[in-house]
Design an enzyme around this catalytic site. Structure first.
Site, PDB file in Angstrom:
ATOM      1  N   PRO A 165       0.814  -1.258   0.030  1.00 51.78           N
ATOM      2  CA  PRO A 165      -0.095  -0.108  -0.077  1.00 51.78           C
ATOM      3  C   PRO A 165       0.763   1.427  -0.237  1.00 51.78           C
ATOM      4  O   PRO A 165       0.557   2.355  -0.596  1.00 51.78           O
ATOM      5  CB  PRO A 165      -0.951  -0.094   1.227  1.00 51.78           C
ATOM      6  CG  PRO A 165      -0.806  -1.585   1.534  1.00 51.78           C
ATOM      7  CD  PRO A 165       0.444  -2.177   0.948  1.00 51.78           C
ATOM      8  N   GLU A 173       4.708  -2.139 -12.807  1.00 53.96           N
ATOM      9  CA  GLU A 173       6.155  -2.266 -13.496  1.00 53.96           C
ATOM     10  C   GLU A 173       6.805  -1.047 -13.388  1.00 53.96           C
ATOM     11  O   GLU A 173       7.895  -0.972 -14.202  1.00 53.96           O
ATOM     12  CB  GLU A 173       6.334  -3.107 -14.394  1.00 53.96           C
ATOM     13  CG  GLU A 173       5.976  -4.533 -14.080  1.00 53.96           C
ATOM     14  CD  GLU A 173       6.294  -5.695 -15.175  1.00 53.96           C
ATOM     15  OE1 GLU A 173       7.270  -5.697 -15.622  1.00 53.96           O
ATOM     16  OE2 GLU A 173       5.427  -6.480 -15.417  1.00 53.96           O
TER      17      GLU A 173
HETATM   18  N1  COS Z   1      19.874  -3.608 -11.387  1.00 57.28           N
HETATM   19  C1  COS Z   1      20.876  -3.960 -10.419  1.00 57.28           C
HETATM   20  N2  COS Z   1      21.145  -3.208  -9.229  1.00 57.28           N
HETATM   21  C2  COS Z   1      20.114  -2.017  -9.180  1.00 57.28           C
HETATM   22  C3  COS Z   1      19.547  -1.713 -10.207  1.00 57.28           C
HETATM   23  C4  COS Z   1      19.092  -2.211 -11.291  1.00 57.28           C
HETATM   24  N3  COS Z   1      18.210  -2.041 -12.431  1.00 57.28           N
HETATM   25  N4  COS Z   1      18.828  -0.444  -9.883  1.00 57.28           N
HETATM   26  C5  COS Z   1      19.483   0.035  -8.549  1.00 57.28           C
HETATM   27  N5  COS Z   1      20.261  -1.059  -8.339  1.00 57.28           N
HETATM   28  C6  COS Z   1      21.221  -1.045  -7.206  1.00 57.28           C
HETATM   29  C7  COS Z   1      22.089   0.222  -6.983  1.00 57.28           C
HETATM   30  O1  COS Z   1      23.215  -0.113  -7.704  1.00 57.28           O
HETATM   31  C8  COS Z   1      22.060   0.240  -5.620  1.00 57.28           C
HETATM   32  O2  COS Z   1      23.295  -0.372  -5.045  1.00 57.28           O
HETATM   33  P1  COS Z   1      24.339   0.041  -3.948  1.00 57.28           P
HETATM   34  O3  COS Z   1      23.486   0.159  -2.792  1.00 57.28           O
HETATM   35  O4  COS Z   1      25.317  -1.201  -4.183  1.00 57.28           O
HETATM   36  O5  COS Z   1      24.843   1.211  -4.578  1.00 57.28           O
HETATM   37  C9  COS Z   1      21.103  -0.217  -4.787  1.00 57.28           C
HETATM   38  O6  COS Z   1      20.276  -1.240  -5.977  1.00 57.28           O
HETATM   39  C10 COS Z   1      19.890   0.663  -4.570  1.00 57.28           C
HETATM   40  O7  COS Z   1      19.751   1.860  -5.863  1.00 57.28           O
HETATM   41  P2  COS Z   1      18.943   3.029  -5.620  1.00 57.28           P
HETATM   42  O8  COS Z   1      19.787   3.992  -4.706  1.00 57.28           O
HETATM   43  O9  COS Z   1      18.803   3.496  -7.125  1.00 57.28           O
HETATM   44  O10 COS Z   1      17.681   2.791  -4.949  1.00 57.28           O
HETATM   45  P3  COS Z   1      16.296   3.737  -4.935  1.00 57.28           P
HETATM   46  O11 COS Z   1      15.740   3.366  -3.497  1.00 57.28           O
HETATM   47  O12 COS Z   1      16.704   5.248  -4.888  1.00 57.28           O
HETATM   48  O13 COS Z   1      15.461   3.253  -6.251  1.00 57.28           O
HETATM   49  C11 COS Z   1      13.932   3.436  -7.922  1.00 57.28           C
HETATM   50  C12 COS Z   1      14.478   3.961  -6.636  1.00 57.28           C
HETATM   51  C13 COS Z   1      12.788   4.507  -8.285  1.00 57.28           C
HETATM   52  C14 COS Z   1      14.722   3.194  -9.045  1.00 57.28           C
HETATM   53  C15 COS Z   1      13.181   1.852  -7.683  1.00 57.28           C
HETATM   54  O14 COS Z   1      12.642   2.084  -6.169  1.00 57.28           O
HETATM   55  C16 COS Z   1      12.254   1.378  -8.539  1.00 57.28           C
HETATM   56  O15 COS Z   1      12.672   1.193  -9.765  1.00 57.28           O
HETATM   57  N6  COS Z   1      11.036   1.707  -8.125  1.00 57.28           N
HETATM   58  C17 COS Z   1       9.871   1.061  -9.094  1.00 57.28           C
HETATM   59  C18 COS Z   1       9.629  -0.271  -8.964  1.00 57.28           C
HETATM   60  C19 COS Z   1       8.467  -0.708  -9.497  1.00 57.28           C
HETATM   61  O16 COS Z   1       8.896  -1.015 -10.760  1.00 57.28           O
HETATM   62  N7  COS Z   1       7.385  -0.987  -8.638  1.00 57.28           N
HETATM   63  C20 COS Z   1       6.248  -1.274  -9.398  1.00 57.28           C
HETATM   64  C21 COS Z   1       5.944  -2.846  -8.784  1.00 57.28           C
HETATM   65  S1  COS Z   1       6.332  -4.109  -9.627  1.00 57.28           S
HETATM   66  S2  COS Z   1       4.636  -4.478 -10.642  1.00 57.28           S
END
Ligand code: COS
Length: 384
Positions: free
Chosen positions: A133, A367
């Site tokens: 949520p 997604e």
């Molecule tokens: N592949 C591998 N590793 C990844 C990655 C990827 N695509 N994206 C981020 N990481 C890693 C980063 O390198 C970082 O690693 P370190 O801590 O070792 O540096 C770690 O994961 C955290 O990354 P980040 O700082 O970018 O995290 P955030 O919380 O800021 O991420 C976003 C924010 C918006 C990018 C993320 O939460 C996201 O993609 N959200 C959308 C998710 C989604 O699709 N939701 C729908 C549900 S599924 S239907």
């Protein structure tokens, strides 16, 4: 007849060209007749489509055989083709892949042996339980907990907007194990649907019917060997899985858009108007031209992302986010234009473009919403 000239683009090899043609023939026979069955019995239609996709051998692409790998171009071609004929068939195919993607990419041999073959055969249904949520876009805010207790983990929390929720045989669930704060303290587990303490908290009805539910975990005990990858790696598992499947959401949008363009062209060419046909009007021609350009631009971005991944790139975060963002937003515009060309018929229940108008909308949200894709793209660009 859809434009298939894109299959001669250098992104593809002959096996992809064969796949596109064979699946099109299969989908006309096996999937299209069930395109609207979900309006009456969404669970039954989904189960039937999963079974047919398994029997047809198509789920091997979503759930590769041992030693195989996820070929993203094939996934995209399959989603595009299925979406063109039946949105629910595309959904059924995609969720078998997304729901097992973490196991395919990071699971132990034992997890693969246990969970993948029935999903590949269309005899079990998979699901991916990430959203909560208050943690949909911000995955690092996941609040569901998993606490180690002897040879088990005990899960507590709520997941929502879970596709296949209520009909899945098992869920890949992301929960906080607490190795570190935020993104580094999550882990991924496979949880059987009949695990004590897991209940379907409620089914969610949506504009284009798909099985969707909220799940509740209350003291839900999961054997420790159901952990996918290492403790604390859940965020990485989720992101890497989404990197593969995000381009395929763009591909599904592309399939919907192609269908809308075909429907619009047929309508515009056949509808008498002012002593000619609708297509004689330059305003209609301008619409058709804009639609066609957007379809080709979306296809280029989708298959660029897929090709880049298949060519061995370890991350395609930027390419996949661009493909998903552009293709879903463009498909919404293309379908809206098709509805306009159809006039009153375009908003009449039972018309193909009316169904497409409902089908496309969630793709700009699930997604990773369009706004999240923009965050992801900008970060990648700014990081240089
Ligand atoms: N592949 C591998 N590793 C990844 C990655 C990827 N695509 N994206 C981020 N990481 C890693 C980063 O390198 C970082 O690693 P370190 O801590 O070792 O540096 C770690 O994961 C955290 O990354 P980040 O700082 O970018 O995290 P955030 O919380 O800021 O991420 C976003 C924010 C918006 C990018 C993320 O939460 C996201 O993609 N959200 C959308 C998710 C989604 O699709 N939701 C729908 C549900 S599924 S239907």
């Amino acid at each position: 007849m859809p434009d298939t000239s894109f299959l001669s683009w250098p992104f593809f090899d002959d096996s992809h060209r064969r796949l596109g043609k064979d699946l099109d023939t299969w989908a006309i026979r096996e999937a299209a007749p069930l395109a609207h069955a979900g309006e009456h019995d969404v669970d039954g239609a989904c189960r039937e489509l999963v079974r047919r996709l398994g029997d047809g051998g198509w789920l091997r692409y979503a759930v590769p055989e041992p030693g195989g790998r996820l070929d993203v171009r094939s996934l995209c071609l399959i989603r595009e083709t299925l979406a063109r004929h039946a949105g629910l068939a595309d959904f059924a195919f995609a969720m078998q892949g997304l729901g097992t993607g973490p196991i395919t990419l990071f699971g132990s041999g034992a997890l693969k042996d246990r969970y993948l073959p029935p999903v590949r055969a269309g005899r079990a249904i998979a699901a991916f339980a990430l959203s909560e949520p208050e943690a949909g876009s911000d995955v690092a805010a996941t609040a569901t907990t998993a606490v180690r207790d002897g040879e088990s983990y005990v899960l507590d929390g709520t997941k929502t907007w879970i596709s296949n929720g209520g009909i899945a045989d098992h869920y890949v669930v992301f929960a906080r194990t607490g190795e570190a704060p935020g993104a580094r303290g999550l882990s991924a587990f496979v949880v059987d649907a009949d695990a004590p303490g897991l209940t379907v908290a409620g089914r969610i009805a949506v504009i284009a019917p798909h099985p969707l539910a909220a799940l509740r975990f209350e003291g839900c005990r999961v054997p420790a060997d159901r952990l996918i990858g290492n403790p604390g790696e859940g965020f990485k598992v989720a992101m890497a899985t989404l990197d593969v499947f995000r381009s395929t959401v763009g591909a599904a949008a592309l399939g919907f858009a192609r269908r809308a363009l075909d429907e619009a062209c047929a309508r515009a060419s056949g509808r008498p108007l002012f002593g000619g046909v609708l297509a004689d009007l330059q305003m209609t021609q301008a619409k058709i031209a804009d639609m066609a350009v957007e379809v080709d631009a979306a296809a280029l971005l989708v298959y660029r992302a897929a090709w880049t991944k298949d060519s061995g790139a370890s991350r395609v975060t930027r390419e996949a986010a661009m493909a998903k963002l552009y293709a879903t937003e463009a498909a919404q515009r293309v379908i809206d234009a098709a509805v306009q060309i159809f006039g009153g018929l375009g908003v009449t229940r039972g018309e193909t473009v009316e169904a497409l108008y409902r089908e496309i909308r969630p793709l700009r949200i699930y997604e990773g919403a369009s706004e999240v894709q923009k965050i992801v793209i900008a970060r990648q660009i700014l990081a240089g």
